[in-house]
Design a protein around this motif. Structure first.
Motif, PDB file in Angstrom:
ATOM      1  N   ARG A 151      43.512  46.586  47.047  1.00  0.00           N
ATOM      2  CA  ARG A 151      42.111  46.726  47.447  1.00  0.00           C
ATOM      3  C   ARG A 151      41.175  45.919  46.547  1.00  0.00           C
ATOM      4  O   ARG A 151      40.100  45.495  46.976  1.00  0.00           O
ATOM      5  N   TRP A 152      41.575  45.726  45.306  1.00  0.00           N
ATOM      6  CA  TRP A 152      40.698  45.059  44.346  1.00  0.00           C
ATOM      7  C   TRP A 152      40.942  43.562  44.229  1.00  0.00           C
ATOM      8  O   TRP A 152      40.072  42.830  43.743  1.00  0.00           O
ATOM      9  N   GLU A 196      39.500  54.016  42.607  1.00  0.00           N
ATOM     10  CA  GLU A 196      40.489  53.640  43.610  1.00  0.00           C
ATOM     11  C   GLU A 196      39.998  52.627  44.629  1.00  0.00           C
ATOM     12  O   GLU A 196      40.806  51.929  45.247  1.00  0.00           O
ATOM     13  N   ARG A 197      38.669  52.530  44.846  1.00  0.00           N
ATOM     14  CA  ARG A 197      38.130  51.599  45.832  1.00  0.00           C
ATOM     15  C   ARG A 197      36.904  50.898  45.259  1.00  0.00           C
ATOM     16  O   ARG A 197      36.097  51.508  44.542  1.00  0.00           O
ATOM     17  N   GLN A 239      32.283  46.216  46.459  1.00  0.00           N
ATOM     18  CA  GLN A 239      33.037  45.593  47.544  1.00  0.00           C
ATOM     19  C   GLN A 239      32.418  44.286  47.999  1.00  0.00           C
ATOM     20  O   GLN A 239      33.124  43.349  48.342  1.00  0.00           O
ATOM     21  N   VAL A 270      38.525  45.573  53.131  1.00  0.00           N
ATOM     22  CA  VAL A 270      38.069  46.834  52.562  1.00  0.00           C
ATOM     23  C   VAL A 270      37.017  47.464  53.462  1.00  0.00           C
ATOM     24  O   VAL A 270      35.908  46.998  53.564  1.00  0.00           O
ATOM     25  N   SER A 308      42.359  48.144  57.159  1.00  0.00           N
ATOM     26  CA  SER A 308      42.603  48.365  55.733  1.00  0.00           C
ATOM     27  C   SER A 308      43.531  49.534  55.465  1.00  0.00           C
ATOM     28  O   SER A 308      43.930  49.768  54.341  1.00  0.00           O
TER      29      SER A 308
END
Length: 562
Positions: A209-210, A270-271, A278, A310, A491
């Motif tokens: 995600r990152w 986590e996100r 984002q 994302v 996602s």
């Protein structure tokens, strides 16, 4: 406290920014920064990316650290008692020449073994412990991916690490409380395997995600060294206690695992959207790819930006073409893009099991991982035991030497990632390393016991070639397939795809150590490993041939194909 306004030309922001949904540790750091260093500014995206990499690295290091002690302790659960120094209770008393006095010396050849592993079929019993862990791990892995897509990964990892630490601790408590029931050891191993499945889908999904596709092979190759580092730490900790009190070989790693799980709960983000990153993450990917727009290399796969998965789906074809038309224009934080924090994310359904299987390449890489992980985990669970029984080394030295295999695995993972990035041919990279590994396994079996230096050299090279493909498939390839263009930007597929691939590989990991305990003779064990290595290679031949064909097109038209 209000969040500092971010200039459109930069990405630095004060640490005093508040994130209501962030973990409590991040909020505490933000609060202290506001009080103590109100003017302090950092690159927020880089800061959180580094923290995610570091925390997930520590997390999976601990997962493997708690898996390794059993392979070291095997050497003292059953051993050659004639070479063991008698304990104090067997010292001959004064007047030992008295024929009426009972003999203080042990008459049982298994007096030094720990029941129930003092039986003639001890290899099968020790193999049953490995199988209980690995089959439980393999079965639970398929469910772990589905659960991970639907819950908070921070809680998922923290609880998984806490319970994994508890069951590692309980295995060591068997010696403290003199427990000898086989069912106890098998139950503890099975439950430990079940909670260990929280690790891989969680950490790969968070890192995916990152980070986008740029240099993903290298990033994942370096990051994946946590597997080998965890094995080395687990081995060294277990070896330090194994000859004095093997219960501590499990208690110490279990405690460290639980402690690190609490750290994950406090600090793991986590996100990116939790800390309003984002848009900046997506912008960074745009700039990276836009910087090479003037070159002659372009992708044939004109999918949307790597990191825009994302929280968003692709727009219709018209809007996608509109986006691509301005793709290489100057981009800043005010540029409207898909994935903007100002736009409400569209609803996405988590992908199903059969939907994930239809992604091109998932089946082939899963089957290849089945056989390559069979080889890797047979070494993981049996290598110290094999070294001790094929050489004159003791339990501690055998455990220390076995860490060379994991050190080679670190180099192999990085090398495989770099080769995959440079060539954009991950399947071909894997097949090349697997082809080298097959004869090396036989060479190690024949010549590994010649001397300590030869053993170390061959074991290092075997570690490079065996663990390189395994690491590449479970990290970079899994993340790539979890964000495949056929998913249309969904996602919620990464953890499921990762769980399917690693779950299939874990079945092989369960079968390998089981067969090693059942097969008669170490030579036959190595023949089994060579056959498995060749089969892992065969599973990737079709994809590898396609990659080579695309490479020829790339050279002909000077087009980059991914």
């Amino acid at each position: 406290m209000q969040r500092a306004r971010i200039p459109s030309t930069g990405r630095q922001q004060r640490m005093s920014s508040t994130y209501p949904n962030a973990p409590i540790g991040v909020r505490v750091i933000s609060y202290l920064s506001a009080k103590l260093c109100p003017r302090f500014q950092v690159n927020r995206v880089l800061w959180f990316k580094c923290s995610v990499l570091g925390l997930t690295y520590i997390a999976y290091t601990c997962y493997h650290m708690t898996r390794k002690p059993i392979s070291v302790v095997k050497s003292v659960l059953h051993r050659n008692c004639s070479t063991v120094t008698l304990p104090p209770e067997f010292v001959t008393p004064a007047g030992g020449n008295d024929p009426t006095a009972p003999s203080p010396l042990p008459t049982d050849g298994t007096w030094c073994d720990y029941a129930p592993f003092d039986q003639p079929d001890f290899n099968s019993l020790l193999g049953a412990l490995d199988s209980a862990f690995l089959f439980s791990y393999a079965i639970a892995m398929f469910f772990a991916g589905f659960i991970a897509e639907r819950v908070s990964l921070r809680y998922f990892l923290a609880l998984g690490m806490a319970f994994s630490g508890v069951f590692c601790y309980l295995f060591g408590m068997a010696k403290v409380y003199d427990i000898h029931a086989l069912w106890y050891f098998i139950a503890v191993q099975a439950l430990a395997g079940m909670f260990q499945t929280t690790g891989w889908p969680g950490v790969v999904t968070i890192v995916g995600r990152w980070f986008g596709k740029s240099k993903r092979g290298l990033i994942f190759g370096i990051w994946n060294s946590h597997t080998s580092i965890g094995n080395v730490l687990g081995t060294l900790i277990a070896a330090h206690y194994v000859e004095r009190d093997w219960s501590m070989s499990f208690v110490v790693p279990g405690f460290l695992m639980g402690l690190c799980g609490f750290v994950m709960f406090l600090f793991l983000v986590e996100r990116p959207e939790i800390v309003d990153c984002q848009e900046k993450v997506a912008d960074y990917a745009h700039q990276q790819r836009g910087s090479s727009a003037g070159s002659s290399n372009r992708r044939l796969d004109e999918s949307v930006s790597d990191d825009e998965y994302v929280g968003n789906t692709e727009q219709d074809n018209a809007s996608t073409r509109s986006l691509r038309g301005s793709y290489y224009s100057e981009i800043n934080e005010r540029t409207p893009i898909i994935g903007s924090i100002n736009r409400a994310p569209s609803h996405q359904d988590a992908i199903g099991f059969f939907g994930a299987l239809r992604i091109p390449g998932v089946v082939e890489f899963s089957l290849s991982l089945f056989f390559s992980k069979l080889v890797s985990y047979t070494f993981l669970f049996w290598l110290p035991f094999y070294i001790q029984h094929s050489t004159s080394m003791g339990a501690k030295l055998s455990a220390d030497v076995s860490t060379v295999f994991d050190i080679g695995g670190i180099v192999g993972a990085i090398a495989a990632g770099m080769l995959s990035d440079a060539s954009s041919m991950p399947a071909t990279t894997c097949t090349g390393m697997l082809a080298i590994a097959a004869p090396l396994l036989l060479i190690y079996r024949c010549w590994g016991s010649v001397s300590l230096s030869v053993n170390i050299l061959l074991l290092f090279i075997v570690g490079v070639t065996v663990n390189g493909p395994y690491a590449l498939i479970t990290t970079s390839v899994s993340a790539e397939l979890g964000q495949h263009s056929s998913l249309n930007g969904n996602s919620k597929a990464l953890a499921t795809v990762t769980a399917i691939i690693d779950g299939t590989g874990s079945i092989g990991a369960a079968i390998g150590p089981l067969l090693a305990g059942m097969v008669s003779g170490w030579s036959n064990v190595f023949y089994m490993l060579v056959i498995s290595d060749v089969l892992a290679l065969v599973m990737l031949l079709r994809i590898s041939s396609k990659e080579c064909s695309r490479r020829n097109i790339n050279r002909r038209y000077n087009v980059r194909i991914e």
